[in-house]
Design an enzyme around this catalytic site. Structure first.
Site, short mmCIF file in Angstrom:
data_model
loop_
_atom_site.label_atom_id
_atom_site.label_comp_id
_atom_site.label_asym_id
_atom_site.label_seq_id
_atom_site.Cartn_x
_atom_site.Cartn_y
_atom_site.Cartn_z
CB CYS A 126 -0.94 0.02 1.19
SG CYS A 126 -2.16 -1.29 1.12
CG HIS A 263 -2.80 3.91 2.61
ND1 HIS A 263 -3.32 3.63 1.37
CD2 HIS A 263 -2.89 2.77 3.34
CE1 HIS A 263 -3.71 2.36 1.34
NE2 HIS A 263 -3.46 1.82 2.52
CG ASN A 293 -6.49 -0.24 1.50
OD1 ASN A 293 -5.79 0.25 0.62
ND2 ASN A 293 -5.99 -0.85 2.56
O1 UT7 Z 1 -3.58 -0.70 3.80
C1 UT7 Z 1 -2.72 -1.51 4.53
C2 UT7 Z 1 -2.84 -1.29 5.95
N1 UT7 Z 1 -4.08 -1.84 6.44
C3 UT7 Z 1 -4.64 -1.28 7.48
O2 UT7 Z 1 -4.16 -0.28 7.94
C4 UT7 Z 1 -5.84 -1.94 8.10
C5 UT7 Z 1 -5.71 -1.87 9.59
N2 UT7 Z 1 -6.78 -2.55 10.33
C6 UT7 Z 1 -8.04 -2.12 10.33
O3 UT7 Z 1 -8.40 -1.20 9.62
C7 UT7 Z 1 -9.02 -2.77 11.31
O4 UT7 Z 1 -8.31 -3.59 12.20
C8 UT7 Z 1 -10.11 -3.62 10.60
C9 UT7 Z 1 -11.10 -2.70 9.88
C10 UT7 Z 1 -9.49 -4.59 9.61
C11 UT7 Z 1 -10.90 -4.43 11.63
O5 UT7 Z 1 -11.45 -3.56 12.61
P1 UT7 Z 1 -11.31 -3.90 14.16
O6 UT7 Z 1 -12.03 -2.84 14.90
O7 UT7 Z 1 -9.83 -4.08 14.44
O8 UT7 Z 1 -12.11 -5.27 14.30
P2 UT7 Z 1 -11.60 -6.70 14.74
O9 UT7 Z 1 -10.74 -7.33 13.69
O10 UT7 Z 1 -11.04 -6.61 16.13
O11 UT7 Z 1 -12.96 -7.49 14.80
C12 UT7 Z 1 -13.99 -7.14 15.74
C13 UT7 Z 1 -15.18 -8.05 15.52
C14 UT7 Z 1 -14.83 -9.54 15.50
O12 UT7 Z 1 -15.88 -10.24 16.14
P3 UT7 Z 1 -15.69 -10.78 17.65
O13 UT7 Z 1 -14.50 -11.68 17.59
O14 UT7 Z 1 -15.45 -9.54 18.47
O15 UT7 Z 1 -16.99 -11.45 17.93
C15 UT7 Z 1 -14.86 -9.87 14.02
O16 UT7 Z 1 -15.16 -11.22 13.76
O17 UT7 Z 1 -15.81 -7.77 14.28
C16 UT7 Z 1 -15.97 -8.97 13.52
N3 UT7 Z 1 -15.84 -8.66 12.11
C17 UT7 Z 1 -16.88 -8.33 11.33
N4 UT7 Z 1 -18.19 -8.20 11.58
C18 UT7 Z 1 -18.99 -7.81 10.58
C19 UT7 Z 1 -14.70 -8.61 11.37
N5 UT7 Z 1 -15.00 -8.26 10.10
C20 UT7 Z 1 -16.34 -8.06 10.05
C21 UT7 Z 1 -17.22 -7.68 9.03
N6 UT7 Z 1 -18.53 -7.56 9.32
N7 UT7 Z 1 -16.80 -7.40 7.79
#
Ligand code: UT7
Length: 336
Positions: A126, A263, A293
């Site tokens: 990225c 980004h 993204n």
């Molecule tokens: O471009 C390269 C660099 N990339 C980045 O900078 C991305 C960095 N990371 C992020 O932007 C975030 O970590 C994400 C958007 C990918 C995820 O957000 P988060 O607030 O860190 O969520 P999480 O991964 O901790 O997941 C929280 C919950 C989980 O459920 P439980 O385990 O708490 O029950 C996931 O299973 O959200 C659930 N979940 C979803 N629910 C509905 C994960 N993806 C989804 C989804 N829809 N698409």
């Protein structure tokens, strides 16, 4: 045109790489959060609140990274009033090239009719556009090139696993380009690049030519894997630090920056960097809501949008930054 042989002769006048024109291109097809929630177990509410994304563009069948790069480049060349024959060098950031080789930069060069100039791809995930811009800046500052086309182009949706909700909601396709011209007055002031290969498995596609290629042909196993919250935390810290490094290198205060063009991975990461700069969100260019993204495409897409809408004006100080797989991260400070 071509790259001049380096003479090693010191020059009294600093040569800057100035942005002479910008361009971008998004595929026609839009995929909304509502449509995605019919494919995987997700919702508009979850995606919008966790990432800021509302929709993304998806390349049509047969439409390639090179196609997106071409359309963005034609627009950038038009805006700069530069003919393809004047280009000395093409540097293209991508992690989704059309072919393993030749590089997408070479394919683009031929299509533009710039045959003969140097052309190569940069893979910094990225951060690809910021890395490509830094390389181009060095060629211009050294006097080796006068006119450089820098592109960030991706079709990341081609390697998205549409059954994996933790990643498939994040990515989109798109491209942006800038034409850099040598200038004695102003342009790119500094670039700052970093990488940490020790974090490989937090954000990666585990298949390559010499690893798992034949076993996984044609497509199985080729997919983006990401430990989202680990990436999030590392990204915020790395971007904070590179922003500080950039200000310090230029003897600037955070309030001197007119525009932040980050980004576009997650609105919450963007807001964290803006907070660090004590910058109101009106001074931050945000496209993640409409583009998702787009990896290397995201910074030049946002830059082009800000220039064409008249927000970024000549003479203003603009800070670009990016973070991606590798990990890689970097920034570029320029007087537009
Ligand atoms: O471009 C390269 C660099 N990339 C980045 O900078 C991305 C960095 N990371 C992020 O932007 C975030 O970590 C994400 C958007 C990918 C995820 O957000 P988060 O607030 O860190 O969520 P999480 O991964 O901790 O997941 C929280 C919950 C989980 O459920 P439980 O385990 O708490 O029950 C996931 O299973 O959200 C659930 N979940 C979803 N629910 C509905 C994960 N993806 C989804 C989804 N829809 N698409």
């Amino acid at each position: 045109m071509s790259i001049a042989a380096s003479t090693g002769t010191p020059s009294a006048t600093r040569i800057y790489a100035r942005i002479a024109g910008t361009g971008s291109y998004l595929p026609e097809k839009i995929l909304t959060n509502a449509e995605l929630s019919t494919i995987v177990d997700t919702s508009d509410e979850w995606i919008a609140s966790r990432t800021g994304i509302r929709q993304r563009h998806v390349a049509a069948e047969g439409e390639t990274t090179g196609d997106l790069a071409y359309h963005a480049s034609v627009r950038a060349l038009e805006a700069a009033g530069v003919d393809a024959a004047e280009i000395d060098l093409i540097v293209l950031g991508t992690t989704t090239p059309d072919l393993i080789f030749p590089s997408t930069a070479c394919l683009l060069q031929h299509r533009l009719g710039a045959n003969g100039c140097a052309a190569f791809d940069v893979n910094a995930a990225c951060s690809g556009f910021v890395f490509a811009l830094a390389v181009a800046d060095k060629f211009i500052a050294s006097g080796a090139a006068k006119t450089v086309l820098v592109v960030g182009a991706e079709t990341l949706t081609r390697m998205v696993d549409w059954t994996e909700r933790t990643t498939c909601v994040l990515f989109g396709d798109g491209a942006g380009a800038v034409v850099l011209k040598a200038d004695t007055e102003t342009g790119i002031l500094s670039t700052h690049l970093h990488a940490d290969g020790g974090k490989k498995e937090l954000l990666w596609n585990p298949v390559g030519v010499s690893v798992g290629f034949k076993e996984n042909a044609p497509n199985a196993g080729v997919r983006i894997n990401m430990a989202g919250s680990d990436v999030f935390k590392y990204a915020v810290k790395a971007l904070d630090s590179v922003v500080e490094e950039t200000l310090e290198a230029n003897g600037l205060d955070r309030h001197d920056i007119d525009w932040l063009i980050p980004h576009q991975a997650n609105l919450r990461i963007i807001e964290a960097t803006a907070k660090r700069l004590d910058m109101p969100m009106e001074r931050v260019v945000v496209t993640v809501d409409r583009h998702g993204n787009t990896s290397s495409g995201s910074v030049p897409l946002a830059l082009d949008e800000a220039v064409r809408s008249g927000r970024v004006q000549r003479g203003q100080l603009v800070l670009l930054e990016a973070f991606g797989g590798g990990f890689t991260w970097g920034s570029a400070l320029l007087r537009y």
